[in-house]
Design an enzyme around this catalytic site. Structure first.
Site, PDB file in Angstrom:
ATOM      1  N   TYR A  88       0.830  -1.209   0.000  1.00 54.67           N
ATOM      2  CA  TYR A  88       0.000   0.000   0.000  1.00 54.67           C
ATOM      3  C   TYR A  88       0.856   1.248   0.000  1.00 54.67           C
ATOM      4  CZ  TYR A  88       1.084  -0.102   4.984  1.00 54.67           C
ATOM      5  OH  TYR A  88       1.747  -0.150   6.166  1.00 54.67           O
ATOM      6  N   ASN A 137       9.870  -5.019   7.166  1.00 51.71           N
ATOM      7  CA  ASN A 137      10.641  -3.783   7.380  1.00 51.71           C
ATOM      8  C   ASN A 137      12.057  -4.179   7.742  1.00 51.71           C
ATOM      9  OD1 ASN A 137       8.369  -2.225   7.083  1.00 51.71           O
ATOM     10  ND2 ASN A 137       8.057  -1.888   9.271  1.00 51.71           N
ATOM     11  N   TYR A 139      15.347  -2.564   9.066  1.00 53.29           N
ATOM     12  CA  TYR A 139      15.872  -1.313   9.630  1.00 53.29           C
ATOM     13  C   TYR A 139      17.392  -1.364   9.773  1.00 53.29           C
ATOM     14  CZ  TYR A 139      11.082  -0.802  11.538  1.00 53.29           C
ATOM     15  OH  TYR A 139       9.726  -0.723  11.720  1.00 53.29           O
ATOM     16  N   HIS A 148       1.906   5.990  14.016  1.00 50.33           N
ATOM     17  CA  HIS A 148       0.827   5.746  13.056  1.00 50.33           C
ATOM     18  C   HIS A 148      -0.098   4.670  13.612  1.00 50.33           C
ATOM     19  CE1 HIS A 148       3.595   2.420  12.407  1.00 50.33           C
ATOM     20  NE2 HIS A 148       2.543   1.740  11.970  1.00 50.33           N
ATOM     21  N   ASP A 150      -1.991   1.260  11.956  1.00 51.39           N
ATOM     22  CA  ASP A 150      -2.095   0.487  10.719  1.00 51.39           C
ATOM     23  C   ASP A 150      -3.494   0.752  10.170  1.00 51.39           C
ATOM     24  OD1 ASP A 150       0.222  -0.353  11.932  1.00 51.39           O
ATOM     25  OD2 ASP A 150      -0.027  -2.457  11.362  1.00 51.39           O
ATOM     26  N   HIS A 216       1.395   3.850  17.392  1.00 47.65           N
ATOM     27  CA  HIS A 216       2.663   3.210  17.755  1.00 47.65           C
ATOM     28  C   HIS A 216       3.777   3.687  16.833  1.00 47.65           C
ATOM     29  CE1 HIS A 216       0.682   0.405  14.912  1.00 47.65           C
ATOM     30  NE2 HIS A 216       1.912   0.210  14.430  1.00 47.65           N
ATOM     31  N   ARG A 227      17.641  -4.545  12.323  1.00 48.18           N
ATOM     32  CA  ARG A 227      16.524  -5.387  12.753  1.00 48.18           C
ATOM     33  C   ARG A 227      15.529  -5.568  11.617  1.00 48.18           C
ATOM     34  NH1 ARG A 227      11.223  -3.334  14.816  1.00 48.18           N
ATOM     35  NH2 ARG A 227      10.080  -5.200  15.373  1.00 48.18           N
TER      36      ARG A 227
HETATM   37  O1  LIG Z   1       8.814  -2.538  13.137  1.00 50.34           O
HETATM   38  C1  LIG Z   1       7.852  -2.778  13.827  1.00 50.34           C
HETATM   39  O2  LIG Z   1       7.889  -3.563  14.763  1.00 50.34           O
HETATM   40  C2  LIG Z   1       6.540  -2.042  13.579  1.00 50.34           C
HETATM   41  C3  LIG Z   1       6.257  -1.762  12.169  1.00 50.34           C
HETATM   42  C4  LIG Z   1       4.915  -1.163  11.975  1.00 50.34           C
HETATM   43  O3  LIG Z   1       4.299  -0.728  12.897  1.00 50.34           O
HETATM   44  C5  LIG Z   1       4.332  -1.090  10.637  1.00 50.34           C
HETATM   45  O4  LIG Z   1       5.026  -1.333   9.652  1.00 50.34           O
HETATM   46  O5  LIG Z   1       3.144  -0.788  10.551  1.00 50.34           O
HETATM   47 FE   LIG Z   2       2.269  -0.362  12.442  1.00 51.39          FE
END
Ligand SMILES: O=C(O)CCC(=O)C(=O)O
Ligand SMILES: [Fe+2]
Length: 462
Positions: A88, A137, A139, A148, A150, A216, A227
């Protein structure tokens, strides 16, 4: 085996003595409300975790070759995103997020179905075929994600997140601020209501208030190491979908410029160092499915409150007798240990240490190198210093001695000997030539002087 994670011991309140970056600042009731919708599941052992990480690396290699579809990879500062099944875009902000057309997103890879979703289904964490969207993700150290929710019009609840490569934390009720007057832009975070540990190898599920009423984020200070977060969700049936850009084209055949950029970033991520896996969390055993809820609730009810330690039972005479019968107790070894296979191998069995009933653990330099190779440590000074700086303060203090020793052991025998002799000389106030070896002695010494020195040396042989 399915086991539940007890987050309690790792959630610290304002009055705890932990460094501020580990603290949750919300009131007990705020934290309880958020925690009510959160569960941690442990279904992977250390081998599974390392296998999943190696699957991730293969996926990144593939990404670098531009083999995924055109909208499957998104790059931003200190973070790469891989979309599978559904992806998205953020659109004009909250509420206007839209799905890319599924033709532009690669399907969920087999390894994710087999090694993650399949195991979650088998453990009863999620219904069969429920998960149909996976976002990964990746990082870099210091990576973050702004506060944000979800998008509820795109994703159903619960939302599952599997953490790999290193521990981190998800912060609830916390805002990131950007200072764009400096280069690179500085990111700071406000105090979170709840800082939830996200441990390597653990699947955490989120539903209710924590996903629907509070935002969050991931703070930069919580991404100490590289990570990966694998977010497993089910999309809403009637979410808005964008028009297709291609008919299933891969990036390398669609946008050469973007592919070049993606390739560079993927190569960088593949170089990231990975520490060997060590479990860093508390587990609560779950035997029967219906026990799960009770055990979990009991444990997380007020995790910030320190539990009183049960008083150790006094060893009464009767109890001591009983324990002794069972073969439990503390015993002094009164006769030397028997030679075992290791002793034979190293011809170690008759050494003075053996005579004292004490086993001194030791290994040859080759063994040490081999062990370091196996656990991914090079023994290189840069690595030692790196490890040292990525530890908590208290662990660091213990380790300082090890590092000093390692630094010392990396010097040549000759240099170590020289330093040892210098120490002795300065301790007893001798001239530097008194405790010294022949090879180091000044060749201009007369024969008599050399003999005198030798006589003195014998008194300080260790
Ligand atoms: O990296 C995370 O643990 C959270 C990622 C997250 O909140 C998201 O991608 O919507
Ligand atoms: Fe999220």
């Amino acid at each position: 085996m399915l086991r539940i994670v007890d987050f309690g011991p790792d959630i610290y309140d304002k009055d705890s003595k932990k460094a501020s970056k580990y603290i949750s600042y919300g009131s007990p009731s705020e934290r309880r409300e958020i925690l009510d919708g959160i569960k941690g599941f442990s279904i992977f052992d250390a081998d599974d975790v390392e296998d999943l990480e190696s699957d991730c690396r293969s996926m990144i290699e593939r990404g670098g070759k531009g083999k995924f579809r055109v909208k499957s990879i998104d790059i931003s500062r200190l973070r790469m995103k891989y979309f599978f099944g559904y992806g998205y875009e953020y659109g004009g902000g909250k509420g206007s997020e839209k799905f890319f057309n599924p033709k532009d997103i690669s399907p969920i890879p087999d390894w994710i179905y087999k090694n993650i979703i399949g195991k979650m289904e088998k453990a009863g964490i999620v219904e069969k075929n429920w998960i149909n969207s996976v976002v990964i993700n990746d990082y870099e150290p210091g990576g973050f994600i702004v506060q944000h929710q979800d998008p509820p019009h795109l994703f159903q609840r619960p939302i599952f997140i599997l953490t790999l490569f290193s521990d981190s934390a998800l912060s609830f009720g916390c805002n990131l601020r950007f200072d764009r007057s400096v280069e690179p832009v500085e990111v700071t975070a406000s105090d979170p209501v709840l800082r939830l540990p996200m441990q390597r190898g653990i699947i955490t599920s989120f539903e209710g208030m924590c996903m629907n009423e509070i935002k969050h984020c991931v703070r930069p200070e919580d991404t100490k190491e590289r990570r990966v977060a694998i977010i497993l969700r089910r999309v809403c049936n009637n979410g808005p979908v964008l028009e297709a850009l291609t008919d299933g084209e891969s990036l390398r055949n669609f946008d050469k410029k973007l592919h070049k950029k993606v390739k560079k970033r993927c190569e960088k991520m593949l170089e990231a160092r990975v520490m060997p896996y060590e479990r860093s969390f508390t587990l609560v055993e779950v035997k029967k499915e219906n026990q799960k809820q009770t055990v979990y609730k009991e444990k997380v009810k007020e995790p910030w409150r320190k539990q009183a330690k049960p008083k150790p039972k006094k060893d009464t005479k009767k109890r001591k007798e009983k324990l002794k019968k069972k073969g439990v107790g503390t015993f002094e070894l009164d006769k030397p240990l028997e030679k075992d296979q290791m002793d034979m191998q190293w011809n170690f069995g008759n050494s003075p240490e053996r005579g004292q009933s004490k086993r001194i653990e030791w290994s040859s330099e080759d063994e040490e190198k081999e062990r370091n190779r196996r656990i991914g440590k090079t023994g290189d000074m840069a690595d030692l210093i790196y490890d040292f700086h990525h530890q908590d303060k208290d662990v660091r203090e213990v380790d300082i001695k090890t590092i000093e020793r390692n630094v010392h052991m990396q010097k040549s025998r000759k240099q170590r000997g020289r330093e040892f002799r210098d120490k002795i000389n300065s301790k007893f106030g001798f001239k530097s030539s008194i405790v010294n070896t022949d090879s180091e002695s000044d060749s201009s010494d007369s024969e008599e002087e050399v003999r005198a020195k030798k006589t003195r040396i014998s008194k300080f042989t260790f």
